[in-house]
Design a protein around this motif. Sequence first.
Motif, PDB file in Angstrom:
ATOM      1  N   ARG A  32      32.188  57.406 -15.017  1.00 10.95           N
ATOM      2  CA  ARG A  32      32.595  57.020 -16.377  1.00 10.95           C
ATOM      3  C   ARG A  32      32.520  58.422 -17.267  1.00 10.95           C
ATOM      4  N   GLN A  33      31.919  58.784 -17.005  1.00 11.66           N
ATOM      5  CA  GLN A  33      31.920  60.186 -17.219  1.00 11.66           C
ATOM      6  C   GLN A  33      32.240  61.200 -17.943  1.00 11.66           C
ATOM      7  N   GLU A  34      33.467  61.239 -16.619  1.00 15.57           N
ATOM      8  CA  GLU A  34      34.514  62.293 -17.156  1.00 15.57           C
ATOM      9  C   GLU A  34      35.815  61.445 -17.203  1.00 15.57           C
ATOM     10  N   ARG A  35      35.994  60.110 -16.886  1.00 11.25           N
ATOM     11  CA  ARG A  35      36.462  59.469 -17.810  1.00 11.25           C
ATOM     12  C   ARG A  35      36.556  59.758 -19.779  1.00 11.25           C
ATOM     13  N   ASP A  36      35.052  59.716 -20.345  1.00 16.49           N
ATOM     14  CA  ASP A  36      35.457  60.383 -21.430  1.00 16.49           C
ATOM     15  C   ASP A  36      35.410  61.867 -21.696  1.00 16.49           C
ATOM     16  N   LEU A  37      35.188  62.659 -20.875  1.00 14.95           N
ATOM     17  CA  LEU A  37      35.545  64.280 -21.007  1.00 14.95           C
ATOM     18  C   LEU A  37      36.317  64.190 -20.983  1.00 14.95           C
ATOM     19  N   GLU A  38      37.374  63.639 -20.248  1.00 13.85           N
ATOM     20  CA  GLU A  38      39.101  63.881 -20.685  1.00 13.85           C
ATOM     21  C   GLU A  38      39.873  62.688 -22.150  1.00 13.85           C
ATOM     22  N   ARG A  39      38.761  61.810 -22.646  1.00 12.26           N
ATOM     23  CA  ARG A  39      39.314  61.350 -23.456  1.00 12.26           C
ATOM     24  C   ARG A  39      38.725  62.113 -24.733  1.00 12.26           C
ATOM     25  N   ALA A  41      38.543  65.282 -24.571  1.00 11.70           N
ATOM     26  CA  ALA A  41      39.020  66.682 -24.601  1.00 11.70           C
ATOM     27  C   ALA A  41      40.807  66.209 -25.100  1.00 11.70           C
ATOM     28  N   ARG A  42      40.941  65.390 -24.956  1.00 12.85           N
ATOM     29  CA  ARG A  42      42.372  64.847 -25.683  1.00 12.85           C
ATOM     30  C   ARG A  42      42.043  64.665 -26.983  1.00 12.85           C
ATOM     31  N   ARG A  43      41.253  64.161 -27.796  1.00 17.02           N
ATOM     32  CA  ARG A  43      40.482  63.724 -28.782  1.00 17.02           C
ATOM     33  C   ARG A  43      41.126  65.601 -29.905  1.00 17.02           C
TER      34      ARG A  43
END
Length: 72
Positions: A32-39, A41-43
């Motif tokens: 979940r944290q990996e998904r949050d970090l990717e999101r 980073a995109r923002r």
Amino acid sequence: MDKPRQDQIERLEENVAHLTRLTDDLSAIVARQERDLERLARRVGMLMEREAEREANQEGTIPLADQRPPHW
């Protein structure tokens, strides 16, 4: 098998079950944290692009990215 040995085996099995569940829970948290970090980073990337465009559209100013920091 004697009783103390059986009790020890049962405790070990309980510990393994607990550690397995803990590992699964932690794995889900990391995913979940990996998904949050990717999101995020995109923002941040989108915000940086938007700010660069805004700075480029201001006439007569130097974009912040090209300015020297005040301590130089």
